[in-house]
Design a protein around this motif. Structure first.
Motif, PDB file in Angstrom:
ATOM      1  N   ASN A  94      16.105   5.438  34.230  1.00 46.97           N
ATOM      2  CA  ASN A  94      15.922   6.881  34.338  1.00 46.97           C
ATOM      3  C   ASN A  94      16.314   7.342  35.743  1.00 46.97           C
ATOM      4  O   ASN A  94      15.497   7.304  36.680  1.00 46.97           O
ATOM      5  CB  ASN A  94      14.462   7.241  34.026  1.00 46.97           C
ATOM      6  N   HIS A  95      17.565   7.758  35.869  1.00 55.60           N
ATOM      7  CA  HIS A  95      18.101   8.124  37.186  1.00 55.60           C
ATOM      8  C   HIS A  95      17.202   9.121  37.901  1.00 55.60           C
ATOM      9  O   HIS A  95      16.769  10.104  37.304  1.00 55.60           O
ATOM     10  CB  HIS A  95      19.492   8.726  37.025  1.00 55.60           C
ATOM     11  N   LYS A 217      22.147  14.817  28.503  1.00 54.08           N
ATOM     12  CA  LYS A 217      21.121  15.827  28.162  1.00 54.08           C
ATOM     13  C   LYS A 217      19.746  15.414  28.667  1.00 54.08           C
ATOM     14  O   LYS A 217      18.924  16.245  28.991  1.00 54.08           O
ATOM     15  CB  LYS A 217      21.048  15.982  26.633  1.00 54.08           C
ATOM     16  N   LYS A 218      19.500  14.085  28.732  1.00 51.99           N
ATOM     17  CA  LYS A 218      18.160  13.600  29.067  1.00 51.99           C
ATOM     18  C   LYS A 218      17.880  13.593  30.567  1.00 51.99           C
ATOM     19  O   LYS A 218      16.740  13.609  30.986  1.00 51.99           O
ATOM     20  CB  LYS A 218      17.977  12.152  28.549  1.00 51.99           C
ATOM     21  N   VAL A 219      18.948  13.538  31.410  1.00 56.36           N
ATOM     22  CA  VAL A 219      18.714  13.343  32.845  1.00 56.36           C
ATOM     23  C   VAL A 219      18.534  14.680  33.580  1.00 56.36           C
ATOM     24  O   VAL A 219      18.828  15.747  33.043  1.00 56.36           O
ATOM     25  CB  VAL A 219      19.850  12.517  33.503  1.00 56.36           C
ATOM     26  N   PRO A 221      19.059  17.842  36.209  1.00 53.63           N
ATOM     27  CA  PRO A 221      20.294  18.575  36.477  1.00 53.63           C
ATOM     28  C   PRO A 221      21.093  17.962  37.637  1.00 53.63           C
ATOM     29  O   PRO A 221      22.322  17.899  37.568  1.00 53.63           O
ATOM     30  CB  PRO A 221      19.793  19.974  36.845  1.00 53.63           C
ATOM     31  N   GLY A 222      20.394  17.445  38.677  1.00 49.84           N
ATOM     32  CA  GLY A 222      21.079  16.826  39.827  1.00 49.84           C
ATOM     33  C   GLY A 222      21.905  15.627  39.380  1.00 49.84           C
ATOM     34  O   GLY A 222      23.068  15.475  39.764  1.00 49.84           O
ATOM     35  N   TYR A 223      21.297  14.812  38.531  1.00 52.37           N
ATOM     36  CA  TYR A 223      22.017  13.617  38.112  1.00 52.37           C
ATOM     37  C   TYR A 223      23.158  13.946  37.148  1.00 52.37           C
ATOM     38  O   TYR A 223      24.145  13.205  37.083  1.00 52.37           O
ATOM     39  CB  TYR A 223      21.064  12.566  37.498  1.00 52.37           C
ATOM     40  N   ARG A 224      23.043  15.089  36.464  1.00 49.94           N
ATOM     41  CA  ARG A 224      24.127  15.457  35.535  1.00 49.94           C
ATOM     42  C   ARG A 224      25.464  15.561  36.257  1.00 49.94           C
ATOM     43  O   ARG A 224      26.516  15.219  35.723  1.00 49.94           O
ATOM     44  CB  ARG A 224      23.808  16.801  34.862  1.00 49.94           C
ATOM     45  N   ILE A 225      25.409  16.034  37.531  1.00 43.49           N
ATOM     46  CA  ILE A 225      26.647  16.166  38.312  1.00 43.49           C
ATOM     47  C   ILE A 225      27.226  14.763  38.570  1.00 43.49           C
ATOM     48  O   ILE A 225      28.414  14.508  38.363  1.00 43.49           O
ATOM     49  CB  ILE A 225      26.374  16.903  39.642  1.00 43.49           C
ATOM     50  N   ILE A 226      26.335  13.836  38.959  1.00 39.20           N
ATOM     51  CA  ILE A 226      26.791  12.453  39.218  1.00 39.20           C
ATOM     52  C   ILE A 226      27.351  11.853  37.922  1.00 39.20           C
ATOM     53  O   ILE A 226      28.393  11.190  37.915  1.00 39.20           O
ATOM     54  CB  ILE A 226      25.624  11.587  39.752  1.00 39.20           C
TER      55      ILE A 226
END
Ligand code: NAP
Length: 314
Positions: A94-95, A217-219, A221-226
């Protein structure tokens, strides 16, 4: 060879789902072992539509819970006579998670999911695998274990049941790498342990792969960019799924056991590099070698003993 059955954990997204499509396309009965059956039905329907296979079954399994594993294995055994291939694909990562997470059995969640769950599931299904003409197990490992080229890096065994949860810093990244190193060590030990039953056990070294839309979808918003950046660089889930299929079904790997295989389908050997800084840099970039830490007999036995004890206690 007649009908062949594969269990793929975490087959509702990412590489696991791509692997389910590949195996179903090739005529295998696919058991999707997923923790949220309702949510995973959509993936099951997509796999059936893509493959036109009538043999794609969904069964509930939370790999981090020993009770769930026991229930899953008991149900599988009542339904099916034998198992041919077992792919431990599901993982907890879980990032950005900053706090220590427990499984239902009060075990650090990364280890419960990525190491102890696969140990217990293998143990409970070994007799059904032994009935296959060509039984194979594949453990999903990662290039992340390469941080163990640092001689200071070690698996932290002392905090797996929350002993220092409030006093030691928690990193999901460190725990992920440690749990996957432990899974590689289990691979070596499982290969020896199940040798007499004819069960071959290998691990696959997965590099950066595209992150599935379900996982994005689960992570946070910050990690979505990564994740979107990773998707520009990463290889496709399908190519990794084809590698799973090759290791689990090909003649080339029929008698291979106790090995780590990379995404180019080459066997990865223990590092042969020396201890100079130059050698240290070279081995980090050499995808054909893994850290010698993984060969440490004492630690392999410790991972095995711990897996056995914790899964028996719960
Ligand atoms: N993608 C990469 O770059 C990369 C790199 C190195 C290694 N890997 C490894 O490749 C494997 C597949 O990863 P992926 O990239 O395809 O990730 P993914 O799309 O996030 O898939 C992970 C799967 O594991 C399932 N899962 C997590 N915890 C579970 C539990 N307790 N019980 C049952 N299922 C559980 C998830 O189910 P839910 O939908 O219910 O969460 C999901 O289906 C993992 O072992 C991962 O460590 C991936």
């Amino acid at each position: 060879m007649g009908e062949r059955t594969v269990i793929i954990t975490g087959a509702n997204s990412g590489i696991g789902k791509a692997a389910a499509i590949k195996f179903a396309t090739e005529g295998y009965r696919v058991i999707m072992a997923c923790r949220d059956v309702d949510r995973s039905k959509k993936a099951q329907m997509e796999i059936i539509a893509a493959t036109e296979s009538e043999r794609v079954e969904l069964m509930g399994l939370d790999v981090s819970s020993f009770e769930s594993i026991r229930n899953f294995c008991a149900e599988f055994k009542t339904k099916y006579e034998k198992l041919d291939i077992l792919i431990h694909n599901a993982a907890y990562f879980n990032h950005g998670e900053k706090s220590y997470q427990f499984s239902r059995d009060q075990i650090e969640l990364t280890f419960a999911t990525n190491t102890f769950g696969p140990y217990l599931m293998t143990k409970l299904l070994a007799d059904h695998l032994a009935k296959s003409e060509d039984p194979r197990i594949l453990n999903a490992c990662t290039t992340n274990i390469r941080y163990f080229f640092d001689p200071k890096r070690k698996i932290e065994f002392d905090n797996l049941q929350g002993e220092f949860k409030d006093s030691k810093p928690y990193s999901v990244y460190v725990n992920y790498g440690n749990s996957k190193m432990a899974l590689l060590m289990l691979t070596f030990k499982m290969a020896e342990h199940y040798h007499e039953q004819g069960i071959k056990v290998n691990a696959v070294q997965i590099p950066v792969i595209k992150v599935s839309k379900e996982t994005i979808k689960k992570v946070s918003p910050g990690y979505r960019i990564i994740a979107r950046l990773q998707n520009l660089l990463g290889d496709s889930q399908e190519s990794m799924a084809n590698t799973y299929f090759h290791i689990c079904t090909s003649e080339e790997f029929k008698n291979v056991t106790g090995r780590l295989v990379n995404d180019k389908r080459k066997i990865v050997n223990s590092s042969h590099y020396g201890s100079s800084i130059k050698d240290g840099v070279k081995q980090f970039f050499d995808k054909d070698v893994y850290p010698t830490y993984a060969d440490n007999r004492e630690i392999i036995e410790k991972v095995w003993e711990l897996s056995s004890r914790l899964t028996e206690e719960a």
